[in-house]
Design a protein around this motif. Structure first.
Motif, short mmCIF file in Angstrom:
data_model
loop_
_atom_site.label_atom_id
_atom_site.label_comp_id
_atom_site.label_asym_id
_atom_site.label_seq_id
_atom_site.Cartn_x
_atom_site.Cartn_y
_atom_site.Cartn_z
N ASN A 99 0.84 -1.21 0.00
CA ASN A 99 0.00 0.00 0.00
C ASN A 99 0.87 1.25 0.00
N GLU A 207 -13.49 -4.62 7.62
CA GLU A 207 -12.19 -4.59 8.30
C GLU A 207 -12.04 -5.85 9.15
N GLY A 234 -9.17 0.85 5.43
CA GLY A 234 -8.50 0.71 4.15
C GLY A 234 -7.00 0.59 4.22
N ALA A 236 -5.38 -2.17 5.54
CA ALA A 236 -4.96 -3.57 5.59
C ALA A 236 -4.20 -3.94 4.32
N GLN A 239 -6.41 -5.56 1.44
CA GLN A 239 -7.68 -4.86 1.24
C GLN A 239 -8.10 -4.92 -0.23
N LYS A 240 -9.30 -5.42 -0.49
CA LYS A 240 -9.80 -5.52 -1.85
C LYS A 240 -10.41 -4.18 -2.28
N ARG A 242 -9.09 -1.30 -2.90
CA ARG A 242 -8.66 -0.29 -1.94
C ARG A 242 -8.93 1.12 -2.44
N TYR A 245 -12.56 1.85 -2.23
CA TYR A 245 -12.90 1.89 -0.81
C TYR A 245 -12.53 3.24 -0.20
#
Length: 335
Positions: A99, A207, A234, A236, A239-240, A242, A245
């Motif tokens: 990320n 989450e 958001g 993680a 996270q799908k 992201r 999201y």
């Protein structure tokens, strides 16, 4: 006799400066509330902090025993560097290196937290140029945001609060204060349900490490613009969607802040709260210039009123004065 005079003077003094005494009591109550919060937070959180410190010391000691080739000073320097980077939102963990903190969606989320003064603190500008731009962006953006929110809330209040209250008061004959209280209560319940309870349920499902209480805690801390930053959605590693999201969270924060302001404004317009606020406010005094003008006009009006009969009498005497009166020597008929 002296006691009665003293008591009367004290009562008169209190009645004269009633708003001042109310304000002093308000300040004292606020200070006591701060102290109360400090005592409760300290008594609740201090044992957990002490337990966490002990666990970290034990883990550090065990790590040094298992790795004798590593000195404690080198470990301290490494941990300090890692913690400093973590304060800027950069993690050293492998699962967190995927990320990025400054892609477009993350930067959009950061900009929304800056302009709304939420400021989670999980991400901060790293460069001097970024810090300078953040200052200029906030100086212009925060007043712009206040203007935007004020205009939006003012328009929403017409349709969500004022017209419904006026409709039930005019067409159904209900008491306006009663309708306002019922309306404010219903609006608050809807706001809590749609922007706190339902989002908390969604966050607890999306989450992995959040339960319902932690999700509700995030919603309240965010929409009240406290923004502690201990829970940020958001972030993680797995996270799908992201980016989508993050955009959805940004929209939720802006809409939720508007709704919270509408509810607060609705409660502030209640007659009971208006009377409560007036207890602590200074009474509005007329400006000195206006008072002087009013006094001058009053004196002028009084003077004119006092002089009017005399002036009329003078005009009458002027009409029938000596030079205009006829005598018997001048008029042959009178003779």
């Amino acid at each position: 006799m002296l006691q009665s005079l003293a008591s009367n003077s004290c009562v008169r003094l209190i009645q004269t400066h009633k708003s001042t005494w109310y304000f002093v009591s308000l300040v004292l109550g606020y200070i006591l509330y701060l102290i109360f919060g400090a005592v409760v937070f300290s008594s609740v959180e201090l044992p957990y902090e002490d337990l966490l410190r002990q666990e970290l010391r034990a883990i550090k000691k065990q790590f040094l025993q298992e790795n004798e080739c590593l000195s404690e000073e080198r470990l301290e320097r490494f941990l300090k560097k890692a913690l400093d980077a973590s304060n800027y939102g950069v993690s050293i963990l492998n699962n967190a290196s995927v990320n990025w903190n400054w892609d477009f969606t993350s930067a959009l989320f950061f900009a929304s937290t800056v302009l709304s003064t939420t400021g989670y603190g999980h991400t901060a500008p790293l460069s001097d140029g970024g810090k300078a731009f953040c200052i200029l962006y906030s100086v212009i953006g925060i007043p712009f945001t206040l203007l935007f929110l004020t205009a939006v809330v003012q328009r929403i209040m017409v349709f969500s609060t004022r017209r419904p209250i006026a409709y039930f008061h005019t067409n159904w004959g209900f008491s306006k204060p009663l309708v306002a209280i019922v309306h404010a209560t219903i609006l608050a319940v809807l706001a809590v349900s749609c922007f706190f309870l339902i989002p908390a349920t969604i966050f607890s499902a999306l989450e992995e490490n959040w339960n319902f209480l932690e999700s509700f805690y995030f919603c309240f801390i965010s929409l009240s613009t406290i923004g502690l930053g201990d829970y940020v959605p958001g972030e993680a590693a797995n996270q799908k969607f992201r980016e989508l999201y993050k955009v959805g969270i940004t929209v939720y924060l802006i809409l939720g802040l508007i709704v919270v302001l509408v509810v607060l404004e609705t409660f502030c317009e209640l007659q009971q709260l208006k009377q409560l606020r007036k207890m602590f406010y200074l009474k509005k005094e007329k400006p000195q210039d206006r008072m002087a003008i009013l006094e001058h006009d009053h004196l002028s009006f009084t003077t004119v009123s006092d002089r009017s009969p005399g002036q009329n009498e003078d005009k009458y005497h002027e009409f029938v004065g000596p030079q205009n009166m006829l005598t018997c020597h001048d008029d042959p008929i009178l003779q």
